[in-house]
Design a protein around this motif. Structure first.
Motif, mmCIF file in Angstrom:
data_model
loop_
_atom_site.group_PDB
_atom_site.id
_atom_site.type_symbol
_atom_site.label_atom_id
_atom_site.label_comp_id
_atom_site.label_asym_id
_atom_site.label_seq_id
_atom_site.Cartn_x
_atom_site.Cartn_y
_atom_site.Cartn_z
ATOM 1 N N LEU A 271 20.498 36.690 -59.765
ATOM 2 C CA LEU A 271 19.874 35.955 -59.882
ATOM 3 C C LEU A 271 19.616 34.406 -59.091
ATOM 4 N N VAL A 272 20.549 33.701 -58.872
ATOM 5 C CA VAL A 272 20.890 32.884 -58.273
ATOM 6 C C VAL A 272 20.647 32.869 -57.245
ATOM 7 N N ALA A 273 20.947 34.106 -56.026
ATOM 8 C CA ALA A 273 20.700 34.873 -54.724
ATOM 9 C C ALA A 273 19.500 34.835 -54.397
ATOM 10 N N ALA A 274 18.482 35.752 -55.561
ATOM 11 C CA ALA A 274 16.815 36.153 -55.235
ATOM 12 C C ALA A 274 16.453 34.452 -55.542
ATOM 13 N N TRP A 275 17.103 34.047 -56.943
ATOM 14 C CA TRP A 275 15.821 32.126 -56.608
ATOM 15 C C TRP A 275 16.372 31.604 -55.320
ATOM 16 N N LEU A 276 17.415 31.723 -55.197
ATOM 17 C CA LEU A 276 17.828 30.880 -53.586
ATOM 18 C C LEU A 276 16.529 31.626 -52.329
ATOM 19 N N TRP A 277 17.267 32.545 -52.267
ATOM 20 C CA TRP A 277 15.232 33.634 -51.582
ATOM 21 C C TRP A 277 14.478 32.948 -51.512
ATOM 22 N N SER A 278 14.409 32.474 -52.582
ATOM 23 C CA SER A 278 12.734 32.528 -53.363
ATOM 24 C C SER A 278 12.471 31.083 -52.525
ATOM 25 N N GLU A 279 13.409 30.677 -52.154
ATOM 26 C CA GLU A 279 13.229 29.187 -51.749
ATOM 27 C C GLU A 279 12.578 28.104 -52.871
ATOM 28 N N LEU A 280 13.765 28.378 -54.174
ATOM 29 C CA LEU A 280 13.654 27.813 -55.425
ATOM 30 C C LEU A 280 12.207 27.677 -56.104
ATOM 31 N N LEU B 254 16.353 40.236 -75.383
ATOM 32 C CA LEU B 254 15.973 41.428 -76.456
ATOM 33 C C LEU B 254 15.629 42.309 -75.537
ATOM 34 N N SER B 255 15.522 43.463 -76.504
ATOM 35 C CA SER B 255 15.818 44.995 -76.738
ATOM 36 C C SER B 255 17.318 45.631 -76.123
ATOM 37 N N ASP B 256 16.572 46.474 -75.553
ATOM 38 C CA ASP B 256 18.283 47.271 -74.941
ATOM 39 C C ASP B 256 17.572 47.528 -73.370
ATOM 40 N N VAL B 257 16.008 46.735 -72.326
ATOM 41 C CA VAL B 257 16.432 47.358 -71.215
ATOM 42 C C VAL B 257 17.245 47.064 -70.583
ATOM 43 N N LEU B 258 17.186 47.631 -69.379
ATOM 44 C CA LEU B 258 18.723 46.999 -68.327
ATOM 45 C C LEU B 258 17.994 47.594 -67.423
ATOM 46 N N PRO B 259 17.323 46.070 -67.194
ATOM 47 C CA PRO B 259 16.827 46.084 -65.529
ATOM 48 C C PRO B 259 17.856 46.442 -64.254
ATOM 49 N N ILE B 260 17.702 47.294 -63.292
ATOM 50 C CA ILE B 260 18.627 47.497 -62.344
ATOM 51 C C ILE B 260 18.081 46.662 -60.574
ATOM 52 N N HIS B 261 17.054 46.161 -61.002
ATOM 53 C CA HIS B 261 16.388 45.337 -60.123
ATOM 54 C C HIS B 261 16.220 44.074 -60.467
ATOM 55 N N VAL B 262 16.593 42.917 -60.324
ATOM 56 C CA VAL B 262 15.814 41.106 -60.556
ATOM 57 C C VAL B 262 13.971 41.281 -59.980
ATOM 58 N N HIS B 263 13.835 41.266 -61.576
ATOM 59 C CA HIS B 263 12.721 40.645 -61.477
ATOM 60 C C HIS B 263 12.114 39.304 -60.683
ATOM 61 N N LEU B 264 11.214 39.125 -60.529
ATOM 62 C CA LEU B 264 11.249 37.284 -59.941
ATOM 63 C C LEU B 264 9.466 36.850 -59.797
ATOM 64 N N THR B 265 9.091 36.241 -60.432
ATOM 65 C CA THR B 265 7.797 35.606 -60.145
ATOM 66 C C THR B 265 7.369 34.505 -58.870
ATOM 67 N N LEU B 266 6.595 34.950 -58.474
ATOM 68 C CA LEU B 266 6.364 33.995 -56.623
ATOM 69 C C LEU B 266 5.338 33.227 -57.463
ATOM 70 N N PRO B 267 4.979 32.481 -56.445
ATOM 71 C CA PRO B 267 3.856 31.185 -56.680
ATOM 72 C C PRO B 267 2.530 32.206 -56.394
ATOM 73 N N VAL C 45 11.858 41.212 -48.207
ATOM 74 C CA VAL C 45 11.435 41.085 -49.592
ATOM 75 C C VAL C 45 13.016 42.003 -50.006
ATOM 76 N N PRO C 46 14.709 41.236 -50.370
ATOM 77 C CA PRO C 46 15.761 42.152 -50.716
ATOM 78 C C PRO C 46 15.605 43.164 -50.777
ATOM 79 N N ALA C 47 15.637 44.210 -50.790
ATOM 80 C CA ALA C 47 15.902 45.829 -52.129
ATOM 81 C C ALA C 47 16.262 45.389 -53.717
ATOM 82 N N ASP C 48 17.078 44.280 -53.750
ATOM 83 C CA ASP C 48 17.237 44.089 -55.082
ATOM 84 C C ASP C 48 16.665 43.798 -55.932
ATOM 85 N N VAL C 49 15.671 43.063 -55.926
ATOM 86 C CA VAL C 49 14.523 42.175 -56.375
ATOM 87 C C VAL C 49 13.160 43.036 -56.107
#
Length: 194
Positions: free
Chosen positions: A70-79, A94-107, A117-121
């Motif tokens: 999560l931190v790596a994805a956030w840093l990749w996005s230039e904060l 919340l729920s049993d959802v187990l995401p295999i990728h980091v979902h990231l919303t950018l402006p 884009v990193p493969a895990d994002v």
């Protein structure tokens, strides 16, 4: 005209930056602490830092964290990014959802940018105002209301969406009136209470 003297490496500044980010830092943050790219390479070869991905490093003083991705994805996005959608639901418990990728919303302005884009994002684009944010350690994420409505708009399975909404309502994290997109998505399946 005289050139400004080069900034001397400041270990304390680099350490403080990394400590606030689960031991991770960017090339830019290292430069702000006086570390050139060449000095970073030297630190990697000397075993003082580990290159996590392009432009992101971890000081070896910090063991890999449970949510380091999560931190790596956030840093990749230039904060600029905000952890969102299924990843945020999971972090909120919340729920049993187990995401295999980091979902990231950018402006939304980032839609026009070209970058690798990193493969895990998984990227989403929207402007997330401060009132729609919460924090998970050093990383911003969408609050429960925003996370649920985002997942409803993106087509999360009705079973997981209903489970997440019911848990959020039971725990007092949201009110039913705040879940308009969730109600719309679940209407064909009997609504939130089904």
């Amino acid at each position: 005209m005289d050139e400004a003297p080069a900034c001397r490496p400041n270990w304390n500044r680099l350490f403080e930056t990394a400590a606030a980010q689960e031991g991770l830092f960017t090339t830019k943050q290292a430069a702000e602490a006086g570390y050139s790219p060449q000095l970073l390479v030297h630190y990697v070869h000397a075993g003082k830092a580990i290159r996590m991905r392009r432009g992101i490093y971890r000081l070896v003083h910090f063991p890999a964290g449970e949510h380091e991705e999560l931190v790596a994805a956030w840093l990749w996005s230039e904060l600029e990014g905000v952890v969102s959608h299924q990843t945020a639901l999971s972090l909120h418990g919340l729920s049993d959802v187990l995401p295999i990728h980091v979902h990231l919303t950018l402006p939304t302005a980032w839609r026009r940018r070209r970058f690798r884009v990193p493969a895990d994002v998984v990227l989403h684009h929207a402007d997330v105002p401060p009132e729609d944010r919460a924090w998970f350690g050093a990383v911003p994420m969408t609050n429960p209301r925003r996370s649920l409505n985002d997942c409803a708009r993106e087509g999360l399975s009705p079973e997981l969406l209903r489970q997440a909404a019911q848990q959020a309502l039971r725990r007092g994290l949201v009110t039913k009136n705040e879940l308009g997109d969730v109600e719309t998505a679940l209407k064909p399946f009997g609504g939130i209470a089904a």
